[in-house]
Design a protein around this motif. Structure first.
Motif, PDB file in Angstrom:
ATOM      1  N   PRO A  12      -4.267  12.184   5.674  1.00  0.00           N
ATOM      2  CA  PRO A  12      -3.637  10.789   5.230  1.00  0.00           C
ATOM      3  C   PRO A  12      -2.304  10.917   5.969  1.00  0.00           C
ATOM      4  CG  PRO A  12      -4.337  11.746   3.375  1.00  0.00           C
ATOM      5  CD  PRO A  12      -4.528  12.910   4.477  1.00  0.00           C
ATOM      6  N   MET A  13      -1.558   9.397   6.174  1.00  0.00           N
ATOM      7  CA  MET A  13      -0.518   9.459   6.548  1.00  0.00           C
ATOM      8  C   MET A  13       0.839  10.133   5.667  1.00  0.00           C
ATOM      9  SD  MET A  13       0.354   6.416   9.071  1.00  0.00           S
ATOM     10  CE  MET A  13      -0.542   6.190  10.812  1.00  0.00           C
ATOM     11  N   THR A  14       1.758  10.528   6.015  1.00  0.00           N
ATOM     12  CA  THR A  14       2.879  10.907   5.112  1.00  0.00           C
ATOM     13  C   THR A  14       3.941   9.821   5.021  1.00  0.00           C
ATOM     14  OG1 THR A  14       4.289  11.987   6.897  1.00  0.00           O
ATOM     15  CG2 THR A  14       2.584  13.386   5.745  1.00  0.00           C
ATOM     16  N   ASP A  15       4.766   9.825   4.103  1.00  0.00           N
ATOM     17  CA  ASP A  15       5.837   8.659   4.013  1.00  0.00           C
ATOM     18  C   ASP A  15       6.453   8.830   5.282  1.00  0.00           C
ATOM     19  OD1 ASP A  15       4.859   8.058   1.574  1.00  0.00           O
ATOM     20  OD2 ASP A  15       6.317   9.257   0.442  1.00  0.00           O
ATOM     21  N   GLU A  16       7.023   9.924   6.008  1.00  0.00           N
ATOM     22  CA  GLU A  16       7.791   9.940   7.082  1.00  0.00           C
ATOM     23  C   GLU A  16       7.210   9.348   8.103  1.00  0.00           C
ATOM     24  OE1 GLU A  16       7.031  12.472   4.871  1.00  0.00           O
ATOM     25  OE2 GLU A  16       9.027  12.758   4.041  1.00  0.00           O
ATOM     26  N   GLN A  17       5.874   9.537   8.230  1.00  0.00           N
ATOM     27  CA  GLN A  17       5.061   8.884   9.207  1.00  0.00           C
ATOM     28  C   GLN A  17       5.007   7.349   9.376  1.00  0.00           C
ATOM     29  OE1 GLN A  17       1.394  11.362   8.873  1.00  0.00           O
ATOM     30  NE2 GLN A  17       1.604  11.864  10.898  1.00  0.00           N
ATOM     31  N   ARG A  18       4.933   7.093   8.220  1.00  0.00           N
ATOM     32  CA  ARG A  18       4.954   5.591   8.132  1.00  0.00           C
ATOM     33  C   ARG A  18       6.094   4.891   8.449  1.00  0.00           C
ATOM     34  NH1 ARG A  18       2.603   6.922   2.832  1.00  0.00           N
ATOM     35  NH2 ARG A  18       0.300   6.892   3.072  1.00  0.00           N
ATOM     36  N   ALA A  19       7.360   5.542   7.889  1.00  0.00           N
ATOM     37  CA  ALA A  19       8.619   5.010   8.245  1.00  0.00           C
ATOM     38  C   ALA A  19       9.141   5.224   9.717  1.00  0.00           C
ATOM     39  CB  ALA A  19       9.585   5.881   7.395  1.00  0.00           C
ATOM     40  N   LEU A  40       9.461  -2.420  -1.111  1.00  0.00           N
ATOM     41  CA  LEU A  40       8.460  -1.527  -1.067  1.00  0.00           C
ATOM     42  C   LEU A  40       8.660  -0.357  -0.249  1.00  0.00           C
ATOM     43  CD1 LEU A  40       5.362  -3.713  -1.124  1.00  0.00           C
ATOM     44  CD2 LEU A  40       6.540  -2.985  -2.915  1.00  0.00           C
ATOM     45  N   ARG A  41       8.698   0.814  -0.419  1.00  0.00           N
ATOM     46  CA  ARG A  41       8.858   2.011   0.301  1.00  0.00           C
ATOM     47  C   ARG A  41       8.079   1.732   1.644  1.00  0.00           C
ATOM     48  NH1 ARG A  41       6.279   7.144  -2.313  1.00  0.00           N
ATOM     49  NH2 ARG A  41       4.367   6.150  -1.108  1.00  0.00           N
ATOM     50  N   ASP A  42       6.613   1.391   1.215  1.00  0.00           N
ATOM     51  CA  ASP A  42       5.584   1.196   2.240  1.00  0.00           C
ATOM     52  C   ASP A  42       4.479   0.157   1.735  1.00  0.00           C
ATOM     53  OD1 ASP A  42       3.490   2.956   1.154  1.00  0.00           O
ATOM     54  OD2 ASP A  42       4.826   4.494   1.778  1.00  0.00           O
TER      55      ASP A  42
END
Length: 260
Positions: A3-10, A214-216
């Motif tokens: 799964p993608m991390t928050d950092e990767q999505r950002a 939204l954060r993501d």
């Protein structure tokens, strides 16, 4: 696949603050006294030129009006392709006059507006880039200026513009319900989502606007239940609820070419 991390999505879809230079004094949805929502539909053949124009104008506003006005550029995440949204954050309504003066006296800005954007036999400035009659603006006034929520229009990964019209005779109840919904999201989803409430100036006085940060995008699925509260029948007018998801523009988005 992991799964993608928050950092990767950002990193893949950076927040709107990346559009400004370092050290720029930013206004955003939590600190601005006025937010001007401007939208226009690009002609498909000029999608690259239109995006470059939008970013160029925003960059000029941010460099000239630091601390007084901040402009961010967004695209619709799932709506109309090539529809560009600006959120222009103003210190106050008085900032309108500073922007008018900039448009009148700032030579570099005037040259940018008048620049030939269309490379064909007929040529043309920025107005050739947009579908005739598609550019419009809403002026939004926050219910509470200077909110301290951690997410805002500068650092959110996705914005959702949500609005609805309050039914006749339900104004106090509708506004209270809108505030309760915002407080519920801000309390239950701290750090993942936040809501700022706005009224529409110079438009429909009974229309309430939520700007949902939204954060993501993954947060939206869990947020839907909190957003589902409708109140008593008639509180909100049937068929008037709209939602538009916005992605901060960056040069990696579809149909975007940075001409540099």
């Amino acid at each position: 696949m992991e799964p993608m991390t928050d950092e990767q999505r950002a990193r893949i879809v950076p927040a709107a603050s990346h559009q400004t230079g370092s050290g720029t004094e930013l206004l955003h949805s939590g600190t601005a006294g006025v937010v001007v929502q401007k939208v226009g539909q690009l002609r498909s053949e000029f999608r690259d030129q239109g995006r470059m124009f939008a970013r160029e104008v925003a960059k000029h506003v941010n460099s000239r009006q630091g601390g007084n006005a901040t402009a961010f550029v967004y695209e619709e995440s799932f709506g109309y392709e090539d529809r560009i949204h600006f959120l222009i954050h103003l210190r106050s309504l008085d900032t309108y006059y500073d922007l008018v003066e900039m448009g009148d006296q700032d030579r570099a800005y005037r040259e940018s507006i008048a620049k030939d954007r269309v490379q064909d036999d007929s040529g043309g400035a920025w107005d050739r880039l947009f579908v005739d009659g598609s550019v419009r603006s809403n002026v939004l006034l926050p219910w509470d200026q200077g909110t301290s929520e951690p997410l805002n229009s500068a650092n959110a990964g996705i914005l959702v513009l949500r609005s609805v019209r309050i039914g006749h005779g339900f104004r106090p109840e509708g506004r209270e319900l809108a505030r309760e919904l915002a407080a519920d999201v801000n309390g239950k989803f701290a750090g993942e989502a936040s809501v700022t409430l706005f009224d529409e100036a110079f438009g429909d006085p009974d229309r309430v606007h939520w700007l949902i940060h939204l954060r993501d995008l993954t947060v939206y699925g869990r947020l839907r239940e909190a957003l589902a509260c409708e109140g008593r029948p008639g509180t909100f007018v049937d068929g008037t609820l709209t939602e538009t998801a916005l992605t901060p523009h960056h040069w990696g988005l579809y149909a975007t070419r940075q001409d540099q």
